[in-house]
Design a protein around this motif. Structure first.
Motif, PDB file in Angstrom:
ATOM      1  N   LYS A  82       0.851  -1.185   0.000  1.00  0.00           N
ATOM      2  CA  LYS A  82       0.000   0.000   0.000  1.00  0.00           C
ATOM      3  C   LYS A  82       0.887   1.234   0.000  1.00  0.00           C
ATOM      4  CE  LYS A  82      -3.534   2.406   2.598  1.00  0.00           C
ATOM      5  NZ  LYS A  82      -4.249   2.548   3.838  1.00  0.00           N
ATOM      6  N   MET A  83       0.421   2.285  -0.617  1.00  0.00           N
ATOM      7  CA  MET A  83       1.144   3.543  -0.624  1.00  0.00           C
ATOM      8  C   MET A  83       0.368   4.586   0.163  1.00  0.00           C
ATOM      9  SD  MET A  83       3.994   3.446  -2.208  1.00  0.00           S
ATOM     10  CE  MET A  83       4.608   1.776  -2.168  1.00  0.00           C
ATOM     11  N   PRO A  84       1.068   5.447   0.841  1.00  0.00           N
ATOM     12  CA  PRO A  84       2.508   5.390   1.110  1.00  0.00           C
ATOM     13  C   PRO A  84       2.798   4.339   2.194  1.00  0.00           C
ATOM     14  CG  PRO A  84       1.572   7.303   2.198  1.00  0.00           C
ATOM     15  CD  PRO A  84       0.451   6.645   1.434  1.00  0.00           C
ATOM     16  N   PRO A  85       4.012   3.783   2.157  1.00  0.00           N
ATOM     17  CA  PRO A  85       4.342   2.729   3.115  1.00  0.00           C
ATOM     18  C   PRO A  85       4.419   3.237   4.561  1.00  0.00           C
ATOM     19  CG  PRO A  85       6.267   3.292   1.823  1.00  0.00           C
ATOM     20  CD  PRO A  85       5.103   4.041   1.234  1.00  0.00           C
ATOM     21  N   SER A  86       4.806   4.479   4.732  1.00  0.00           N
ATOM     22  CA  SER A  86       4.829   5.070   6.072  1.00  0.00           C
ATOM     23  C   SER A  86       4.119   6.418   5.994  1.00  0.00           C
ATOM     24  CB  SER A  86       6.266   5.256   6.545  1.00  0.00           C
ATOM     25  OG  SER A  86       6.948   6.117   5.674  1.00  0.00           O
ATOM     26  N   GLY A  87       3.706   6.923   7.106  1.00  0.00           N
ATOM     27  CA  GLY A  87       2.999   8.206   7.086  1.00  0.00           C
ATOM     28  C   GLY A  87       1.675   8.093   6.372  1.00  0.00           C
ATOM     29  N   ARG A  88       0.860   7.201   6.823  1.00  0.00           N
ATOM     30  CA  ARG A  88      -0.430   6.922   6.184  1.00  0.00           C
ATOM     31  C   ARG A  88      -1.168   8.192   5.781  1.00  0.00           C
ATOM     32  NH1 ARG A  88      -2.282   1.761   6.416  1.00  0.00           N
ATOM     33  NH2 ARG A  88      -1.233   0.393   7.873  1.00  0.00           N
ATOM     34  N   LEU A  89      -1.917   8.062   4.696  1.00  0.00           N
ATOM     35  CA  LEU A  89      -2.776   9.157   4.282  1.00  0.00           C
ATOM     36  C   LEU A  89      -3.998   9.195   5.197  1.00  0.00           C
ATOM     37  CD1 LEU A  89      -2.788   8.633   0.410  1.00  0.00           C
ATOM     38  CD2 LEU A  89      -1.544  10.378   1.683  1.00  0.00           C
ATOM     39  N   ARG A  90      -4.386  10.383   5.571  1.00  0.00           N
ATOM     40  CA  ARG A  90      -5.625  10.534   6.339  1.00  0.00           C
ATOM     41  C   ARG A  90      -6.802  10.265   5.404  1.00  0.00           C
ATOM     42  NH1 ARG A  90      -4.423  16.441   8.289  1.00  0.00           N
ATOM     43  NH2 ARG A  90      -4.325  16.408   6.067  1.00  0.00           N
ATOM     44  N   GLU A  91      -7.939   9.937   5.972  1.00  0.00           N
ATOM     45  CA  GLU A  91      -9.128   9.645   5.172  1.00  0.00           C
ATOM     46  C   GLU A  91      -9.473  10.812   4.253  1.00  0.00           C
ATOM     47  OE1 GLU A  91     -13.828   8.544   5.731  1.00  0.00           O
ATOM     48  OE2 GLU A  91     -12.452   8.099   7.362  1.00  0.00           O
ATOM     49  N   ALA A  92      -9.367  12.023   4.740  1.00  0.00           N
ATOM     50  CA  ALA A  92      -9.678  13.203   3.925  1.00  0.00           C
ATOM     51  C   ALA A  92      -8.714  13.334   2.742  1.00  0.00           C
ATOM     52  CB  ALA A  92      -9.633  14.462   4.782  1.00  0.00           C
ATOM     53  N   GLU A  93      -7.461  12.928   2.927  1.00  0.00           N
ATOM     54  CA  GLU A  93      -6.485  12.993   1.840  1.00  0.00           C
ATOM     55  C   GLU A  93      -6.797  11.947   0.770  1.00  0.00           C
ATOM     56  OE1 GLU A  93      -2.593  14.644   4.235  1.00  0.00           O
ATOM     57  OE2 GLU A  93      -3.121  12.517   4.463  1.00  0.00           O
ATOM     58  N   VAL A  94      -7.147  10.742   1.201  1.00  0.00           N
ATOM     59  CA  VAL A  94      -7.546   9.701   0.246  1.00  0.00           C
ATOM     60  C   VAL A  94      -8.791  10.159  -0.505  1.00  0.00           C
ATOM     61  CG1 VAL A  94      -8.425   7.332   0.007  1.00  0.00           C
ATOM     62  CG2 VAL A  94      -6.513   7.810   1.555  1.00  0.00           C
ATOM     63  N   GLU A  95      -9.752  10.700   0.208  1.00  0.00           N
ATOM     64  CA  GLU A  95     -10.992  11.172  -0.409  1.00  0.00           C
ATOM     65  C   GLU A  95     -10.737  12.285  -1.416  1.00  0.00           C
ATOM     66  OE1 GLU A  95     -13.449  12.166   2.934  1.00  0.00           O
ATOM     67  OE2 GLU A  95     -13.875  10.056   3.370  1.00  0.00           O
ATOM     68  N   ALA A  96      -9.786  13.171  -1.134  1.00  0.00           N
ATOM     69  CA  ALA A  96      -9.466  14.250  -2.073  1.00  0.00           C
ATOM     70  C   ALA A  96      -8.891  13.696  -3.366  1.00  0.00           C
ATOM     71  CB  ALA A  96      -8.480  15.232  -1.427  1.00  0.00           C
ATOM     72  N   ILE A  97      -8.013  12.705  -3.270  1.00  0.00           N
ATOM     73  CA  ILE A  97      -7.423  12.100  -4.467  1.00  0.00           C
ATOM     74  C   ILE A  97      -8.486  11.334  -5.246  1.00  0.00           C
ATOM     75  CG2 ILE A  97      -5.742  10.397  -5.294  1.00  0.00           C
ATOM     76  CD1 ILE A  97      -3.997  11.262  -2.822  1.00  0.00           C
ATOM     77  N   ILE A  98      -9.313  10.567  -4.543  1.00  0.00           N
ATOM     78  CA  ILE A  98     -10.386   9.808  -5.189  1.00  0.00           C
ATOM     79  C   ILE A  98     -11.362  10.765  -5.879  1.00  0.00           C
ATOM     80  CG2 ILE A  98     -12.371   8.286  -4.768  1.00  0.00           C
ATOM     81  CD1 ILE A  98      -9.633   6.840  -4.522  1.00  0.00           C
ATOM     82  N   ALA A  99     -11.750  11.843  -5.210  1.00  0.00           N
ATOM     83  CA  ALA A  99     -12.673  12.821  -5.801  1.00  0.00           C
ATOM     84  C   ALA A  99     -12.071  13.453  -7.045  1.00  0.00           C
ATOM     85  CB  ALA A  99     -13.041  13.887  -4.773  1.00  0.00           C
ATOM     86  N   TRP A 100     -10.771  13.743  -7.013  1.00  0.00           N
ATOM     87  CA  TRP A 100     -10.119  14.297  -8.193  1.00  0.00           C
ATOM     88  C   TRP A 100     -10.197  13.309  -9.356  1.00  0.00           C
ATOM     89  CZ3 TRP A 100      -5.295  12.344 -10.168  1.00  0.00           C
ATOM     90  CH2 TRP A 100      -4.938  12.955 -11.380  1.00  0.00           C
ATOM     91  N   ILE A 101      -9.877  12.050  -9.119  1.00  0.00           N
ATOM     92  CA  ILE A 101      -9.922  11.045 -10.189  1.00  0.00           C
ATOM     93  C   ILE A 101     -11.349  10.924 -10.738  1.00  0.00           C
ATOM     94  CG2 ILE A 101      -9.664   8.590 -10.747  1.00  0.00           C
ATOM     95  CD1 ILE A 101      -7.369   8.534  -8.637  1.00  0.00           C
ATOM     96  N   GLU A 102     -12.333  10.822  -9.850  1.00  0.00           N
ATOM     97  CA  GLU A 102     -13.714  10.669 -10.278  1.00  0.00           C
ATOM     98  C   GLU A 102     -14.213  11.866 -11.077  1.00  0.00           C
ATOM     99  OE1 GLU A 102     -15.885   9.839  -6.688  1.00  0.00           O
ATOM    100  OE2 GLU A 102     -15.307   7.730  -6.714  1.00  0.00           O
ATOM    101  N   GLY A 103     -13.786  13.055 -10.723  1.00  0.00           N
ATOM    102  CA  GLY A 103     -14.242  14.258 -11.410  1.00  0.00           C
ATOM    103  C   GLY A 103     -13.407  14.646 -12.606  1.00  0.00           C
ATOM    104  N   CYS A 104     -12.314  13.961 -12.824  1.00  0.00           N
ATOM    105  CA  CYS A 104     -11.384  14.313 -13.892  1.00  0.00           C
ATOM    106  C   CYS A 104     -11.892  13.835 -15.245  1.00  0.00           C
ATOM    107  CB  CYS A 104     -10.021  13.668 -13.587  1.00  0.00           C
ATOM    108  SG  CYS A 104      -8.729  14.115 -14.754  1.00  0.00           S
ATOM    109  N   THR A 105     -11.927  14.736 -16.188  1.00  0.00           N
ATOM    110  CA  THR A 105     -12.281  14.415 -17.569  1.00  0.00           C
ATOM    111  C   THR A 105     -11.265  15.128 -18.457  1.00  0.00           C
ATOM    112  OG1 THR A 105     -14.614  14.340 -16.982  1.00  0.00           O
ATOM    113  CG2 THR A 105     -14.096  14.486 -19.309  1.00  0.00           C
ATOM    114  N   VAL A 106     -10.634  14.386 -19.354  1.00  0.00           N
ATOM    115  CA  VAL A 106      -9.679  14.994 -20.264  1.00  0.00           C
ATOM    116  C   VAL A 106     -10.071  14.707 -21.699  1.00  0.00           C
ATOM    117  CG1 VAL A 106      -7.747  14.913 -18.645  1.00  0.00           C
ATOM    118  CG2 VAL A 106      -8.113  13.021 -20.195  1.00  0.00           C
ATOM    119  N   GLU A 107      -9.633  15.561 -22.592  1.00  0.00           N
ATOM    120  CA  GLU A 107      -9.862  15.351 -24.023  1.00  0.00           C
ATOM    121  C   GLU A 107      -9.103  14.140 -24.494  1.00  0.00           C
ATOM    122  OE1 GLU A 107      -9.188  18.421 -26.998  1.00  0.00           O
ATOM    123  OE2 GLU A 107      -9.982  19.832 -25.536  1.00  0.00           O
ATOM    124  N   GLN A 108      -9.724  13.367 -25.333  1.00  0.00           N
ATOM    125  CA  GLN A 108      -9.048  12.205 -25.916  1.00  0.00           C
ATOM    126  C   GLN A 108      -8.526  12.543 -27.283  1.00  0.00           C
ATOM    127  OE1 GLN A 108      -8.396   9.442 -24.226  1.00  0.00           O
ATOM    128  NE2 GLN A 108      -9.514  10.199 -22.470  1.00  0.00           N
TER     129      GLN A 108
END
Length: 132
Positions: A106-132
Motif C-alpha cells: 500500500k502507498m505510502p508505506p509510512s505516514g499513512r494518508l488521512r481519510e480526507a487525503e484519500v478522499e481528495a485524491i479519489i474525488a479528483w480522479i472521479e471528477g477528472c475528464t480529459v480530451e481524448q
C-alpha cells in the motif's frame, strides 16, 4: 467527503467545453491532489529517484499519472480519468491493488494518508475528464 465530491462535481458541470474540462482536470489536480502527493509521497517519488517510475514533485506529477500505464500493472493506467476502479493510484492508496492483480505494498508505506487525503485524491480522479 460528500461535500468535497459535490463541490467538485458542481464545479465541473459549470465549466462547459471539453478543453475547459481538460484544464479543470489539471487545475483540480493542482489544487486538491498535488498538495497531498507532494507532501506525503515525494520522499520516494521525486525527480531525483528515477527508479520510482513517477515523480510527485510539484509541477511534475500530473504528467506521470493521467492516462499513463502503471509499471506494476501495465494493463491499468495510474489514473484513468473519471474511473477509480481503473486507476491504479486509487487502488494503491486504498490497499486494493492486489485484488486487481497489482503488486507491492500500500502507498505510502509510512505516514499513512488521512481519510480526507484519500478522499481528495479519489474525488479528483472521479471528477477528472480529459480530451481524448
Amino acid at each position: 467527503m460528500n461535500f468535497l465530491r459535490t463541490a467538485l462535481t458542481a464545479g465541473l458541470f459549470i465549466v462547459g467545453s471539453s478543453a475547459a474540462f481538460a484544464n479543470t482536470c489539471l487545475a483540480t489536480y493542482t489544487e486538491t491532489a498535488e498538495p497531498v502527493l507532494a507532501r506525503k509521497c515525494t520522499a520516494c517519488h521525486n525527480d531525483a529517484s528515477p527508479g520510482s517510475g513517477v515523480s510527485f514533485q510539484k509541477g511534475s506529477g500530473y504528467d506521470f499519472l493521467v492516462n499513463v500505464a502503471s509499471e506494476q500493472l501495465p494493463t491499468m493506467n495510474r489514473v484513468t480519468p473519471g474511473d477509480t476502479s481503473q486507476s491504479y493510484l486509487a487502488h494503491k492508496i486504498s490497499d486494493t491493488h492486489e485484488s486487481v492483480g497489482g503488486s507491492g505494498g500500500k502507498m505510502p508505506p509510512s505516514g499513512r494518508l488521512r481519510e480526507a487525503e484519500v478522499e481528495a485524491i479519489i474525488a479528483w480522479i472521479e471528477g477528472c475528464t480529459v480530451e481524448q
